[in-house]
Design an enzyme around this catalytic site. Structure first.
Site, PDB file in Angstrom:
ATOM      1  CB  CYS A  39     110.029  32.310  91.515  1.00 59.47           C
ATOM      2  SG  CYS A  39     109.187  32.169  89.921  1.00 59.47           S
TER       3      CYS A  39
ATOM      4  CG  HIS B 291     111.274  37.922  93.106  1.00 59.26           C
ATOM      5  ND1 HIS B 291     111.816  36.668  92.944  1.00 59.26           N
ATOM      6  CD2 HIS B 291     110.100  37.924  92.413  1.00 59.26           C
ATOM      7  CE1 HIS B 291     111.007  35.937  92.192  1.00 59.26           C
ATOM      8  NE2 HIS B 291     109.963  36.669  91.862  1.00 59.26           N
TER       9      HIS B 291
ATOM     10  CD  GLU C  92     111.845  42.522  95.488  1.00 66.34           C
ATOM     11  OE1 GLU C  92     112.667  41.885  96.175  1.00 66.34           O
ATOM     12  OE2 GLU C  92     111.682  42.327  94.269  1.00 66.34           O
TER      13      GLU C  92
ATOM     14  CE  LYS D  93     114.317  36.285  89.793  1.00 61.17           C
ATOM     15  NZ  LYS D  93     114.639  36.653  91.175  1.00 61.17           N
TER      16      LYS D  93
ATOM     17  CG  HIS E 155     112.522  34.507  87.102  1.00 65.29           C
ATOM     18  ND1 HIS E 155     113.011  33.716  88.119  1.00 65.29           N
ATOM     19  CD2 HIS E 155     111.275  34.918  87.498  1.00 65.29           C
ATOM     20  CE1 HIS E 155     112.115  33.662  89.086  1.00 65.29           C
ATOM     21  NE2 HIS E 155     111.070  34.385  88.742  1.00 65.29           N
TER      22      HIS E 155
ATOM     23  CG  PHE F  44     103.489  32.488  89.343  1.00 64.87           C
ATOM     24  CD1 PHE F  44     103.750  33.840  89.405  1.00 64.87           C
ATOM     25  CD2 PHE F  44     103.506  31.875  88.089  1.00 64.87           C
ATOM     26  CE1 PHE F  44     104.023  34.576  88.269  1.00 64.87           C
ATOM     27  CE2 PHE F  44     103.775  32.605  86.939  1.00 64.87           C
ATOM     28  CZ  PHE F  44     104.034  33.948  87.032  1.00 64.87           C
TER      29      PHE F  44
END
Length: 416
Positions: A165, A305, A316, A337, A342, A403
Site C-alpha cells: 500500500c 494512511h 498511526e 479512505k 483502500h 504490508f
C-alpha cells in the site's frame, strides 16, 4: 551539492468516487462514499460482498479492442490517469526532451485479474497449457510504467515500485529525488490497482483484513471509529506530473504546489500488523520533515494512511502525537479512505492528489463515518469528522504504510 526544486504541474485520477480530478475532489469535500455491492463477480459465498469499485469506466471509451487484450485493468487505469495528468500539465510533447522525461509507477499487486483468468482457463482446460501470449506482460506490476513510457516516448528512468500500500508514495518519492538530483526534468508518477476479483476479496477475507458490514457498505470504511472492522477494498489510479522548477517556470506551467520532502522506513516488525507504537511511522514522518527542512509546527494537514483497521488507526495516531507533540492538536488529520476505500498500491497517488488540492483550495476533506471515536484514540485530535473543514493549508503530509512494514511519506508545500 545544491538540490533542484520540484513542483507538481499536472494531476489525473480514476477512482471509486470520480473519474476525473474535479469529480474526485467534489465528492471528497462533500463526504461521498464510493462503496457499494460488488458487480464484478458473484459474491454469494464470500464473507464480504461490497467494495469501492470504479464506476462508469468502459475500456472501449479509451482503447481499441486489440489494445484491451494486452492490458490488465490496473494498466488501463494507469494509462487513463496518466493521460489526464499530461493534458492537465500542458506539456508540449513535441518539444520536450524525452531523454530527460521518465515514468515511475506503483502497483502493490498488479495484474491479479489477468492471473486469475489465466489460471481459471488452465484449470477448465483439463490441464492443457493454453496460456495467452499476453499473460506475463499483462500481469507483471512494472508493465504500467512501461506502457506509459511507450505511449509518450519518455526515455528517462522507467520502473515500477512494489511495496504493497506504500507503492505509489514510493514512486512519487523516487521521482522527486531523481529530479532533485538532476537525473530528469519531468516524471509521470503515481500508481494504480485493480484487485476486486474473487482472489483479491477472498484473500483479504481469509486474513480478516476487510470489513464485512454487508448491510451498510457506505458506512463500512470508518477510520478511528470504535466499530470499525477492517478496510474496504478500492481500485483506480492517481497520476502526478512532477517537474523541475526552472523547467516548469520556463514553459509557463501552472504549478499546483511544491514537493519539499519525503521519507521511507521499515517497521521490521510483522508481515501485516503495524508496530503497535508506530515506530516506523514516527521515523518516516520525522525523516520527511527533516528532508523538507520543515518544523513540525509548520504542518497544517496530515492525510493519514487511516485504513479503518483495528490496529493501524491506533498506532498511526500515536505516531502523530510523538512526531508533532502539542502541535498535533492544531493539525487537521483525515483519512480519505473513508470515502475512496483502500486503493492498495494506488492509495498514495490518489491521497497525494487530495493533499495537494487541500493546499490549493484551503479545504481539508473529512473522515466520514466517524460516529463513535475509539476510546484508545485521543479525542483532542482533530480528525476532521464527517464534514470538510476550511483552513489555510501551507504544508500537507501524505502517509502510506504497506504490508511487510513499508512506510512512505511525502510533504507538499504551497508554491511561492
Amino acid at each position: 551539492m545544491e538540490l533542484k526544486r520540484v513542483v507538481v504541474t499536472g494531476l489525473g485520477a480514476i477512482t471509486p468516487i470520480g473519474n476525473s480530478v474535479d469529480e474526485l475532489w467534489n465528492n471528497l469535500i462533500n463526504g461521498v462514499s464510493g462503496a457499494g455491492p460488488i458487480t464484478r463477480f458473484d459474491t454469494t459465498n464470500f464473507k464480504t460482498k461490497f467494495a469501492c469499485e470504479v464506476k462508469n469506466f468502459n475500456s472501449a471509451d479509451y482503447f481499441e479492442r486489440k489494445e484491451v487484450r494486452k492490458l490488465d485493468l490496473f494498466a488501463q487505469y494507469a494509462l487513463v490517469a496518466a493521460e489526464q495528468a499530461i493534458k492537465d500539465s500542458g506539456l508540449n510533447l513535441e518539444t520536450l526532451d524525452k531523454d530527460m522525461a521518465g515514468v515511475i509507477w506503483g502497483a502493490g499487486i498488479g495484474g491479479i485479474i489477468t492471473f486469475l483468468d489465466e489460471a481459471r482457463n488452465y484449470a477448465e482446460g483439463n490441464g492443457i497449457p493454453r496460456f495467452s501470449p499476453y499473460f506475463i506482460p499483462k500481469m507483471i506490476s512494472d508493465i504500467a510504467a512501461g506502457h506509459i513510457s511507450i505511449k509518450y516516448g519518455f526515455m528517462g528512468p522507467n520502473f515500477g515500485t512494489v511495496s504493497a500500500c506504500a507503492s505509489s508514495s514510493h514512486a512519487i518519492a523516487n521521482a522527486f529525488n531523481l529530479i532533485r538530483l538532476g537525473t530528469a526534468d519531468v516524471f509521470i508518477t503515481g500508481g494504480s490497482e485493480a484487485a476486486i476479483n474473487e482472489a483479491g476479496v477472498g484473500g483479504f477475507n481469509s486474513m480478516q483484513a476487510i470489513s464485512t458490514r454487508n448491510d451498510d457498505p457506505a458506512s463500512a470504511s470508518r477510520p478511528f471509529d470504535k466499530d470499525r472492522d477492517g478496510f474496504v477494498m478500492g481500485e483506480g489510479g492517481g497520476a502526478l506530473i512532477l517537474e523541475e522548477y526552472e523547467h516548469a517556470v520556463n514553459r509557463g506551467a501552472t504549478i499546483y504546489c511544491e514537493v519539499v520532502g519525503s521519507g521511507m522506513t521499515a517497521d521490521a516488525y510483522h508481515i501485516t500488523a503495524p508496530h503497535p507504537e508506530g515506530h516506523g511511522a514516527v521515523k518516516v514522518m520525522q525523516n520527511t520533515l527533516k528532508d523538507a527542512h520543515i518544523a513540525p509546527e509548520e504542518v497544517d494537514y496530515v492525510n493519514v494512511h487511516g485504513t479503518s483497521t483495528p490496529l493501524g488507526d491506533i498506532s498511526e495516531t500515536k505516531a502523530i502525537k510523538k512526531v508533532f507533540g502539542e502541535h498535533a492538536y492544531k493539525l487537521n488529520i483525515s483519512s480519505t479512505k473513508s470515502m475512496t476505500g483502500h486503493l492498495l498500491g494506488a492509495a498514495g497517488g490518489v491521497e497525494a492528489i487530495a493533499s495537494i488540492l487541500a493546499i490549493r483550495h484551503g479545504i481539508v476533506p473529512p473522515t466520514i463515518n466517524l460516529v463513535n471515536l475509539d476510546p484508545e484514540i485521543d479525542s483532542k485530535l482533530n480528525l476532521t469528522p464527517n464534514k470538510a473543514q476550511k483552513r489555510t493549508v501551507r504544508v500537507a503530509i501524505s502517509n502510506t504504510f504497506g504490508f511487510g512494514g513499508h512506510n512512505a511519506s511525502v510533504a507538499f508545500k504551497v508554491f511561492e
